[in-house]
Design a protein around this motif. Sequence first.
Motif, PDB file in Angstrom:
ATOM      1  N   ALA A   1      -2.396  -2.820  -3.623  1.00 34.33           N
ATOM      2  CA  ALA A   1      -3.682  -2.170  -3.328  1.00 34.33           C
ATOM      3  C   ALA A   1      -3.435  -0.686  -3.103  1.00 34.33           C
ATOM      4  O   ALA A   1      -3.345  -0.217  -1.970  1.00 34.33           O
ATOM      5  CB  ALA A   1      -4.332  -2.813  -2.103  1.00 34.33           C
ATOM      6  N   GLY A   2      -3.297   0.055  -4.196  1.00 35.03           N
ATOM      7  CA  GLY A   2      -2.940   1.454  -4.080  1.00 35.03           C
ATOM      8  C   GLY A   2      -1.461   1.642  -3.801  1.00 35.03           C
ATOM      9  O   GLY A   2      -1.057   2.555  -3.076  1.00 35.03           O
ATOM     10  N   TRP A   3      -0.643   0.793  -4.394  1.00 35.73           N
ATOM     11  CA  TRP A   3       0.825   0.882  -4.262  1.00 35.73           C
ATOM     12  C   TRP A   3       1.322   1.816  -5.354  1.00 35.73           C
ATOM     13  O   TRP A   3       1.323   1.487  -6.530  1.00 35.73           O
ATOM     14  CB  TRP A   3       1.418  -0.513  -4.410  1.00 35.73           C
ATOM     15  N   MET A   4       1.728   3.024  -4.963  1.00 36.37           N
ATOM     16  CA  MET A   4       2.067   4.063  -5.927  1.00 36.37           C
ATOM     17  C   MET A   4       3.562   4.052  -6.247  1.00 36.37           C
ATOM     18  O   MET A   4       4.305   4.989  -5.954  1.00 36.37           O
ATOM     19  CB  MET A   4       1.627   5.435  -5.394  1.00 36.37           C
ATOM     20  N   HIS A   5       3.995   2.970  -6.807  1.00 40.10           N
ATOM     21  CA  HIS A   5       5.395   2.836  -7.208  1.00 40.10           C
ATOM     22  C   HIS A   5       5.454   1.762  -8.280  1.00 40.10           C
ATOM     23  O   HIS A   5       4.984   0.640  -8.067  1.00 40.10           O
ATOM     24  CB  HIS A   5       6.264   2.440  -6.001  1.00 40.10           C
ATOM     25  N   ILE A   6       6.000   2.098  -9.421  1.00 40.28           N
ATOM     26  CA  ILE A   6       6.110   1.125 -10.506  1.00 40.28           C
ATOM     27  C   ILE A   6       7.316   0.238 -10.244  1.00 40.28           C
ATOM     28  O   ILE A   6       8.446   0.710 -10.125  1.00 40.28           O
ATOM     29  CB  ILE A   6       6.242   1.834 -11.866  1.00 40.28           C
ATOM     30  N   MET A   7       7.058  -1.072 -10.134  1.00 43.98           N
ATOM     31  CA  MET A   7       8.125  -2.009  -9.811  1.00 43.98           C
ATOM     32  C   MET A   7       8.957  -2.336 -11.055  1.00 43.98           C
ATOM     33  O   MET A   7       8.429  -2.453 -12.155  1.00 43.98           O
ATOM     34  CB  MET A   7       7.537  -3.304  -9.237  1.00 43.98           C
ATOM     35  N   SER A   8      10.254  -2.497 -10.851  1.00 45.03           N
ATOM     36  CA  SER A   8      11.141  -2.863 -11.955  1.00 45.03           C
ATOM     37  C   SER A   8      11.068  -4.371 -12.209  1.00 45.03           C
ATOM     38  O   SER A   8      10.460  -5.129 -11.453  1.00 45.03           O
ATOM     39  CB  SER A   8      12.575  -2.464 -11.625  1.00 45.03           C
ATOM     40  N   GLU A   9      11.741  -4.781 -13.270  1.00 46.63           N
ATOM     41  CA  GLU A   9      11.737  -6.197 -13.634  1.00 46.63           C
ATOM     42  C   GLU A   9      12.333  -7.062 -12.533  1.00 46.63           C
ATOM     43  O   GLU A   9      11.962  -8.229 -12.380  1.00 46.63           O
ATOM     44  CB  GLU A   9      12.491  -6.404 -14.943  1.00 46.63           C
ATOM     45  N   GLY A  10      13.272  -6.499 -11.775  1.00 46.42           N
ATOM     46  CA  GLY A  10      13.910  -7.283 -10.723  1.00 46.42           C
ATOM     47  C   GLY A  10      12.935  -7.809  -9.695  1.00 46.42           C
ATOM     48  O   GLY A  10      13.076  -8.934  -9.202  1.00 46.42           O
TER      49      GLY A  10
ATOM     50  N   ILE B   1       0.831  -1.201   0.000  1.00 45.44           N
ATOM     51  CA  ILE B   1       0.000   0.000   0.000  1.00 45.44           C
ATOM     52  C   ILE B   1       0.868   1.254   0.000  1.00 45.44           C
ATOM     53  O   ILE B   1       2.066   1.193   0.304  1.00 45.44           O
ATOM     54  CB  ILE B   1      -0.939   0.041   1.220  1.00 45.44           C
ATOM     55  N   SER B   2       0.222   2.379  -0.301  1.00 44.84           N
ATOM     56  CA  SER B   2       0.896   3.670  -0.198  1.00 44.84           C
ATOM     57  C   SER B   2       0.072   4.708   0.551  1.00 44.84           C
ATOM     58  O   SER B   2       0.618   5.747   0.936  1.00 44.84           O
ATOM     59  CB  SER B   2       1.209   4.234  -1.593  1.00 44.84           C
ATOM     60  N   GLY B   3      -1.225   4.465   0.731  1.00 45.07           N
ATOM     61  CA  GLY B   3      -2.084   5.515   1.252  1.00 45.07           C
ATOM     62  C   GLY B   3      -3.046   5.082   2.328  1.00 45.07           C
ATOM     63  O   GLY B   3      -2.692   4.357   3.257  1.00 45.07           O
ATOM     64  N   SER B   4      -4.312   5.493   2.163  1.00 44.59           N
ATOM     65  CA  SER B   4      -5.301   5.338   3.235  1.00 44.59           C
ATOM     66  C   SER B   4      -5.670   3.886   3.525  1.00 44.59           C
ATOM     67  O   SER B   4      -6.117   3.558   4.618  1.00 44.59           O
ATOM     68  CB  SER B   4      -6.564   6.114   2.897  1.00 44.59           C
ATOM     69  N   GLY B   5      -5.513   3.024   2.544  1.00 45.36           N
ATOM     70  CA  GLY B   5      -5.744   1.609   2.798  1.00 45.36           C
ATOM     71  C   GLY B   5      -7.202   1.185   2.779  1.00 45.36           C
ATOM     72  O   GLY B   5      -7.547   0.165   3.386  1.00 45.36           O
ATOM     73  N   SER B   6      -8.076   1.916   2.065  1.00 39.91           N
ATOM     74  CA  SER B   6      -9.471   1.496   2.015  1.00 39.91           C
ATOM     75  C   SER B   6      -9.626   0.165   1.281  1.00 39.91           C
ATOM     76  O   SER B   6     -10.483  -0.659   1.631  1.00 39.91           O
ATOM     77  CB  SER B   6     -10.340   2.569   1.366  1.00 39.91           C
ATOM     78  N   ASN B   7      -8.793  -0.070   0.285  1.00 38.58           N
ATOM     79  CA  ASN B   7      -8.830  -1.365  -0.410  1.00 38.58           C
ATOM     80  C   ASN B   7      -8.293  -2.481   0.484  1.00 38.58           C
ATOM     81  O   ASN B   7      -8.809  -3.601   0.476  1.00 38.58           O
ATOM     82  CB  ASN B   7      -8.031  -1.273  -1.703  1.00 38.58           C
TER      83      ASN B   7
ATOM     84  N   ASN C   1      -2.678  -6.301  -9.308  1.00 39.26           N
ATOM     85  CA  ASN C   1      -2.746  -4.867  -9.051  1.00 39.26           C
ATOM     86  C   ASN C   1      -4.150  -4.346  -9.327  1.00 39.26           C
ATOM     87  O   ASN C   1      -4.784  -4.730 -10.310  1.00 39.26           O
ATOM     88  CB  ASN C   1      -1.755  -4.133  -9.955  1.00 39.26           C
ATOM     89  N   LEU C   2      -4.614  -3.468  -8.465  1.00 33.95           N
ATOM     90  CA  LEU C   2      -5.890  -2.795  -8.659  1.00 33.95           C
ATOM     91  C   LEU C   2      -5.642  -1.501  -9.429  1.00 33.95           C
ATOM     92  O   LEU C   2      -4.791  -0.702  -9.050  1.00 33.95           O
ATOM     93  CB  LEU C   2      -6.519  -2.482  -7.303  1.00 33.95           C
ATOM     94  N   HIS C   3      -6.390  -1.312 -10.521  1.00 32.91           N
ATOM     95  CA  HIS C   3      -6.219  -0.108 -11.331  1.00 32.91           C
ATOM     96  C   HIS C   3      -7.596   0.478 -11.662  1.00 32.91           C
ATOM     97  O   HIS C   3      -8.476  -0.245 -12.152  1.00 32.91           O
ATOM     98  CB  HIS C   3      -5.473  -0.430 -12.621  1.00 32.91           C
ATOM     99  N   PRO C   4      -7.795   1.788 -11.420  1.00 33.46           N
ATOM    100  CA  PRO C   4      -9.124   2.387 -11.605  1.00 33.46           C
ATOM    101  C   PRO C   4      -9.416   2.792 -13.048  1.00 33.46           C
ATOM    102  O   PRO C   4      -9.725   3.949 -13.339  1.00 33.46           O
ATOM    103  CB  PRO C   4      -9.067   3.608 -10.683  1.00 33.46           C
ATOM    104  N   ALA C   5      -9.322   1.847 -13.944  1.00 32.84           N
ATOM    105  CA  ALA C   5      -9.652   2.074 -15.354  1.00 32.84           C
ATOM    106  C   ALA C   5      -9.882   0.715 -15.999  1.00 32.84           C
ATOM    107  O   ALA C   5      -9.587  -0.334 -15.407  1.00 32.84           O
ATOM    108  CB  ALA C   5      -8.537   2.828 -16.074  1.00 32.84           C
ATOM    109  N   LEU C   6     -10.399   0.733 -17.203  1.00 34.49           N
ATOM    110  CA  LEU C   6     -10.644  -0.497 -17.949  1.00 34.49           C
ATOM    111  C   LEU C   6      -9.380  -0.919 -18.691  1.00 34.49           C
ATOM    112  O   LEU C   6      -8.477  -0.106 -18.916  1.00 34.49           O
ATOM    113  CB  LEU C   6     -11.800  -0.286 -18.925  1.00 34.49           C
TER     114      LEU C   6
END
Length: 223
Positions: A98-107, A10-16, A132-137
């Motif tokens: 769940a709202g993890w605001m960091h793009i992970m590298s291949e490693g 997570i990165s934020g409020s943690g509602s998810n 990953n949860l993403h708010p778009a289609l």
Amino acid sequence: MASRRIVVLISGSGSNLQALIDALNTPALPRAHIALVLSNRKAAYGLTRAQNARPPIETAVLALQPYLKTNPGKSRRDYDLQVAKLVAKHNPDVVVLAGWMHIMSEGFLDVLSGDAPYDGEHKVQKPIPVINLHPALPGAFDGAHAIERAYEAFQKGEIKHSGAMVHRVVREVDRGQPVIVQEVEINLGEPIEAYEERLHKTEWDIIVKATAKILDEVAPISS
């Protein structure tokens, strides 16, 4: 059968995260527990949600800039490998962003797939799926600020609706195979806050369903 293990990032409020906590050991998410909640922000309220759970859930914080500052010569890739090491040591059946605001590298993915060691010569015994949860289609509004971008596109008449999805994490951002997809209407004249509120309720539903679906694939409950 042992309880199935989940690690949540997570990165934020943690509602998810709260939606997952509330679903644990109910028919929606049976025989499961969260082994670790890891945040890349020490002020994330999701850490408090985890600590207030009954029983309390183990938490950890690993933020990028403090890591780089205290480890001269280390890179963002080294940070991602350290995150992967923390995750792998908890031996999860699934990792949920769940709202993890960091793009992970291949490693990170290489460690959890078992292609690279996480500690010396130690590798995970079997690939650990990451979702990953993403708010778009699928295929729309990849990356950050997806809600705002979708709302703006609706106002311009470019789309008729948007939605949310949970997808498998691959090297391309937000392009992994969808696990659960749910459309959400945007109503004419409604403020973005109203749309966002309805979208979040959808997210809480699908993150639980997607986690249960993956667990049933990799660690099915025997009858």
